[in-house]
Design an enzyme around this catalytic site. Sequence first.
Site, short mmCIF file in Angstrom:
data_model
loop_
_atom_site.label_atom_id
_atom_site.label_comp_id
_atom_site.label_asym_id
_atom_site.label_seq_id
_atom_site.Cartn_x
_atom_site.Cartn_y
_atom_site.Cartn_z
N VAL A 1 0.85 -1.19 0.00
CA VAL A 1 0.00 0.00 0.00
C VAL A 1 0.89 1.24 0.00
O VAL A 1 2.04 1.20 0.45
CB VAL A 1 -0.94 0.02 1.23
CG1 VAL A 1 -1.93 -1.13 1.18
CG2 VAL A 1 -0.13 -0.03 2.52
N ASP B 1 7.31 -9.08 4.36
CA ASP B 1 7.25 -7.65 4.09
C ASP B 1 7.75 -7.39 2.67
O ASP B 1 8.73 -8.00 2.23
CB ASP B 1 8.12 -6.87 5.09
CG ASP B 1 7.43 -6.74 6.44
OD1 ASP B 1 6.30 -7.24 6.59
OD2 ASP B 1 8.04 -6.14 7.35
N ILE B 2 7.11 -6.48 1.97
CA ILE B 2 7.44 -6.22 0.57
C ILE B 2 8.77 -5.50 0.41
O ILE B 2 9.44 -5.62 -0.61
CB ILE B 2 6.32 -5.41 -0.13
CG1 ILE B 2 6.47 -5.43 -1.64
CG2 ILE B 2 6.28 -3.98 0.41
CD1 ILE B 2 6.28 -6.78 -2.29
N ASP B 3 9.20 -4.75 1.43
CA ASP B 3 10.45 -3.98 1.32
C ASP B 3 11.67 -4.83 1.67
O ASP B 3 12.52 -4.45 2.47
CB ASP B 3 10.39 -2.72 2.18
CG ASP B 3 10.11 -3.00 3.64
OD1 ASP B 3 9.68 -4.13 3.95
OD2 ASP B 3 10.33 -2.11 4.48
N HIS C 1 14.61 -12.80 15.06
CA HIS C 1 14.92 -11.38 14.84
C HIS C 1 16.44 -11.22 14.83
O HIS C 1 17.12 -11.61 15.79
CB HIS C 1 14.31 -10.56 15.97
CG HIS C 1 14.26 -9.09 15.70
ND1 HIS C 1 15.41 -8.32 15.64
CD2 HIS C 1 13.22 -8.25 15.47
CE1 HIS C 1 15.06 -7.06 15.40
NE2 HIS C 1 13.74 -6.99 15.29
N PRO C 2 17.03 -10.64 13.78
CA PRO C 2 18.49 -10.60 13.66
C PRO C 2 19.18 -9.76 14.72
O PRO C 2 20.33 -10.02 15.07
CB PRO C 2 18.71 -10.01 12.27
CG PRO C 2 17.48 -9.21 11.99
CD PRO C 2 16.37 -9.99 12.62
N GLU D 1 3.97 -7.33 15.50
CA GLU D 1 5.03 -8.22 15.95
C GLU D 1 4.83 -8.67 17.40
O GLU D 1 5.19 -9.79 17.77
CB GLU D 1 6.38 -7.53 15.79
CG GLU D 1 7.57 -8.46 15.79
CD GLU D 1 8.83 -7.74 15.32
OE1 GLU D 1 9.21 -7.94 14.16
OE2 GLU D 1 9.41 -6.98 16.12
#
Length: 351
Positions: free
Chosen positions: A114, A203-205, A225-226, A295
């Site tokens: 979006v 996530d698209i990014d 989670h890194p 999250e």
Amino acid sequence: MALFTFCKTPTGAVRVTRLQLVLYCFLLSLIIYFLHGRKASVGVESPHPIFHALGMDRGRVKTDKTGVRAAVQQTPLETPWGAPLVWGDTRNSAWRRAKFAQREIRTGLLAIVVGTYAKFIHRFLSSAETYFLPGKMVTYYILTDNPRSLDPPIQLGPGRQLKVIPVAELPGWNRLAHRRMDLLTEAIRNPIGSEVVYIFCADIDQEFMAPVGEEILGNLVATLHPELYGMPRNAFPYEIEESSSACVQEDEGDYYYTSELYGGLVSEMYKLSRACSLLILQDRANGVTARGLEESYLNRYLINNRPTCVLSPEYSWWDSALSADVPVQRLVSLGRQCEAEGKQKRKEHRC
């Protein structure tokens, strides 16, 4: 019989035979061998940046230099409850890929697009075509308020499909994290549930940078989670407000999972998204907002329903002083990197 016999000469001096000297040296070498690597810890200041970010006073710890190399080599391959902890190039992952190699399974990869996030679509899909389940049947599901953002269409390989699911543009898209679970639930109900066996939400990014194969498939899959992998439990940013449905007590939680990539069987993902959606709606009705938004609810759910497969930070990584060192960066968050970089770097990464 004594190992060594020391004899006195007539003058009173101690005499040691050559054989006794050899045995003594051999014994001494054995002692040195077994004690090697067990030296007393060397005091080294090794502050981790996240301690400073959280305002914690335990930022400096004593590290045993002799154990650093061994610790790096002993990468855990299993969670405390027996689920595989996946690193792409291990023997376990090769076995998991072989297990699915002959099975014709269609997997879905879903992303919500979006507003300004449309600029990431082509990089995401192009990289997925190269690296996401290469050679396997995949359907991409793009939930978007602007279907034109996919023009021009990307060329897909054999067995790959792209389906666009329009979503109405409603007020408050800037709070997408409150709606994502609801959108995912509806999409799985129709049409995803009848079209694929597994569905992964990403996530698209992001951009795939290395192969992501069948080693990721499982009933319920979460990704570490890194920036929090290997950190102590009290560093995890769980929701602590007791009025929130996402609240996690001090004695709960094994890992902290990212919302950048998670998935599993469509039936399990439907349960997850529906449960999280109801918790979010409940909190909104009470005027409560969890600190990590989507999250936070994802982590709450995964504490009660432990994943059957946990992906290492290779599958969600970004360039940060806090991020774990990984052998291969398989899926990189462009959005997170862009947030952390200066203007010139953002331009280089086309943020």
